[in-house]
Write an enzyme that holds these catalytic residues in place. Structure first.
Site, PDB file in Angstrom:
ATOM      1  N   ARG A  34      18.579  37.113  21.040  1.00 10.61           N
ATOM      2  CA  ARG A  34      17.629  38.184  20.773  1.00 10.61           C
ATOM      3  C   ARG A  34      18.306  39.537  21.023  1.00 10.61           C
ATOM      4  NH1 ARG A  34      14.508  38.558  24.345  1.00 10.61           N
ATOM      5  NH2 ARG A  34      15.007  36.805  25.686  1.00 10.61           N
ATOM      6  N   TYR A  92      18.819  34.766  13.892  1.00  8.74           N
ATOM      7  CA  TYR A  92      18.658  34.077  15.172  1.00  8.74           C
ATOM      8  C   TYR A  92      17.176  33.835  15.504  1.00  8.74           C
ATOM      9  CZ  TYR A  92      18.243  33.043  20.045  1.00  8.74           C
ATOM     10  OH  TYR A  92      17.866  32.433  21.206  1.00  8.74           O
ATOM     11  N   HIS A 129       4.389  34.041  28.486  1.00  8.11           N
ATOM     12  CA  HIS A 129       5.687  33.370  28.357  1.00  8.11           C
ATOM     13  C   HIS A 129       5.739  32.234  29.390  1.00  8.11           C
ATOM     14  CE1 HIS A 129      10.378  33.934  28.307  1.00  8.11           C
ATOM     15  NE2 HIS A 129       9.983  33.055  27.412  1.00  8.11           N
ATOM     16  N   CYS A 172      15.810  30.152  32.171  1.00  7.26           N
ATOM     17  CA  CYS A 172      15.686  29.900  33.610  1.00  7.26           C
ATOM     18  C   CYS A 172      15.080  28.523  33.876  1.00  7.26           C
ATOM     19  CB  CYS A 172      14.836  30.967  34.292  1.00  7.26           C
ATOM     20  SG  CYS A 172      15.691  32.529  34.505  1.00  7.26           S
ATOM     21  N   ARG A 229      21.328  26.513  20.700  1.00 10.28           N
ATOM     22  CA  ARG A 229      19.943  26.031  20.756  1.00 10.28           C
ATOM     23  C   ARG A 229      19.745  24.742  19.994  1.00 10.28           C
ATOM     24  NH1 ARG A 229      15.983  29.416  23.533  1.00 10.28           N
ATOM     25  NH2 ARG A 229      17.211  31.183  24.249  1.00 10.28           N
TER      26      ARG A 229
END
Ligand code: OXD
Ligand code: MN
Length: 583
Positions: free
Chosen positions: A70, A198, A227, A251, A365
């Protein structure tokens, strides 16, 4: 396929006039359509098929090396008044933003196909679901959107019935970072993104719609777009409690959402509802309920192995699109910490040599349908969502933040969320490992002024007396040598058990100025190689350091000026005063 909905047809026509595609294709979301696009991308090199015996139906996409994460510095929230976007967002006046980005869209789809992608965020029959249409010239985006959302015919039917939808316009453009922008127009329910392929920049249903635009909509409609992962924890008695946890990008949300109970925890089960985004509504009884607006996972690959996340490791063995991982000589995907195989090619498509950077990009990813996950919850499709017992905030912090603590009440919990700080990760282009404030893990994703957002959060305590309790966790404490103090991963269940017990008034806690903490004896460490001394370090509150932290939180809050809710500042003052008194 076209549409009976006039405003949708007119919008598609006007975009086609601006961008000049060679063809227009309305996506129906069928397997045949997906197979055709996949074959086309394999033929032109956008995708390559991986080993079909060991990784059936898996593909690899290598993006432009400048387009791997991002881009928060190029992401804008364009409200009429700058104050409404707030200091937490980059802002441009809507008119200037449209002019700037439309100039880049002019002719951008020449020689390409314009795909119209109708999608639904949330279970297709849920009253909490919301609709969108993404126009894109990237077939890679189309096949990803098919995994990440309910995409195609059923979504279009609902859009035509309801008449409202979020408009998302995307073009890969020329990938020049100088001509890359991700712009949001919350007041118009629209998004324009150019110059990046992306995930978070291009799959507009995800961060752009389900967080930035949805958070804005949620405020006007009285709910929350967060989120957060959503996970159900089933105890050996067969009772399941659902928690929603907000951690910054990369995380461990996906790992926690798919956690495998440690061997010491026979009879415990974990059910994944979502791994990244939660939409939270108060039901008629005043209980907070959550749906996952997404239908798939766009997760970080490196570090995934049988120990850290067996569910994810198994689920990405088939039907998966890999982006920016390395490859073995057997044409299998490879990433750091996979624990098997040897890379021969890296994520740039070059031959892999040790010492020349990682084989897989740190932000590489996987995209995969949620139904591929062995721990997929049977309630993930429930239109009414799942009831939430606890909200958990967390960050990646080497020091200071204890393993777990509980907020004193809802309003204090809002302060705990607003004070979240975390070390930055590879999910955004920029420096990695520096601590920054990331309130509610929403710093990159809140589509309006954080001051108004906190006010909205605070308003919930006036609307219900059945709200979930709020907690903060930190799996990432280290000693002076950089060794992690807590084993993390599956063992995090031990901490979650305390959280759930607290919610049922079945666990003790000691009260401290920052909130309620377990004593070391309150966390079950049977079979765990963590010393009593380490547990007491993990569960201690350093008053001096916390005083500094609370002052820093106060300064941070003050940077929001007059819009900052007084009630939030008061919470901060109360904690600081208690810390001073405890000195
Ligand atoms: C994500 C992110 O991709 O948070 O989920 O960056
Ligand atoms: Mn995320």
């Amino acid at each position: 396929m076209t549409t009976t909905l006039k405003p949708l047809q007119e919008w598609v026509d006007s975009v086609a006039e601006l961008t000049q595609p060679d063809n227009i294709h309305w996506c129906d979301g069928s397997k045949a359509e997906n197979d055709r696009l996949t074959a086309e991308m394999c033929a032109n090199g956008t995708l390559s098929q991986l080993n079909d015996e060991t990784y059936p139906n898996c593909y690899l996409h290598l993006s432009d090396p400048s387009d791997v994460a991002r881009v928060e510095h190029l992401t804008f929230v364009c409200t009429a008044a700058e104050e409404d976007a707030g200091p937490n967002n980059n802002w441009m006046p809507p008119k200037a933003a449209h002019e700037k980005i439309d100039a880049l869209f002019a002719g951008a789809m020449q020689g390409r196909t314009l795909y119209v992608v109708p999608y639904c965020m949330g279970p297709i029959d849920s009253p909490y679901a919301r609709l969108g249409v993404e126009i894109t010239d990237s077939p890679y985006v189309v096949v990803n959107m098919r995994l990440m959302t309910r995409m195609g015919k059923a979504a279009l039917n609902r859009i035509e019935k309801e008449g409202t939808f979020v408009k998302g316009l995307h073009s890969t453009g020329d990938l020049d970072p100088e001509r890359r922008f991700i712009m949001h127009f919350p007041e118009e329910l629209s998004i324009k993104s150019i110059g990046s392929g992306y995930g978070g920049n291009a799959l507009l249903g995800k961060k752009c719609h389900a967080l930035r635009i949805a958070s804005y909509q949620a405020r006007t409609e009285g709910w929350l777009a967060e989120h957060m992962l959503i996970v159900g924890i089933e105890n050996p008695q067969g009772e399941t409690h659902y928690i929603a946890c907000a951690f910054p990008s990369a995380c461990g949300k996906t790992n926690l959402a798919m956690l495998i109970p440690p061997e010491t925890h026979a009879g415990w089960k974990v059910w994944t509802v979502g791994d990244d985004i939660a939409w939270l509504h108060l039901d008629d009884d005043g209980r907070l309920r959550a749906i996952n607006p997404e239908a798939g996972y766009f997760g970080v690959v490196p570090g995934t192995n049988e120990k850290t996340n067996k569910n994810a490791f198994d689920m990405i063995q088939r039907d998966t699109i890999y982006t920016n991982v390395g490859k073995t000589a057997d044409n299998e995907p490879w990433w750091e910490d996979k624990k098997s195989g040897t890379p021969t090619t890296d994520w740039r498509g070059q031959s892999y040599t040790k010492g020349n950077g990682p084989a897989a990009h740190p932000n590489s990813r996987f995209t995969v349908a949620a139904t591929n996950n062995a721990s997929y919850s049977s309630l993930a499709e429930a239109p009414e969502g799942v009831p939430i017992s606890a909200l958990v905030f967390g960050g990646r912090r080497r020091e200071l933040a204890p393993l777990v603590y509980e907020a004193k009440d809802w309003n204090h919990g809002v302060l705990v969320g607003a004070g979240v700080a975390s070390e930055t990760t590879a999910a955004n282009i920029g420096e990695v490992g520096v601590v920054r404030r990331d309130p509610m893990a929403m710093k990159p994703f809140c589509g309006y002024n954080f001051a108004d957002y906190w006010n909205h959060w605070l308003s919930f305590s006036e609307r219900s007396d059945k709200l979930p309790r709020i907690f903060h966790v930190n799996w990432f404490r280290q000693d002076e040598d950089g060794t992690f103090l807590w084993p993390g991963f599956g063992e995090n269940l031990r901490v979650i058990r305390w959280i759930i017990d607290r919610c049922q008034n079945q666990a003790d806690a000691r009260s401290t100025p920052i909130g309620n903490l377990p004593s070391p004896a309150d966390i079950d460490t049977t079979g765990l190689d963590v010393s009593a001394e380490t547990m007491s370090t993990l569960l201690s509150v350093n008053l001096d350091a916390w005083r500094e932290e609370m002052k820093a939180v106060g300064e941070y809050l003050d940077s929001y000026g007059e819009r900052l809710p007084a009630a939030l500042r008061k919470e901060q003052e109360t904690v600081l005063a208690e810390l001073q008194k405890a000195h």
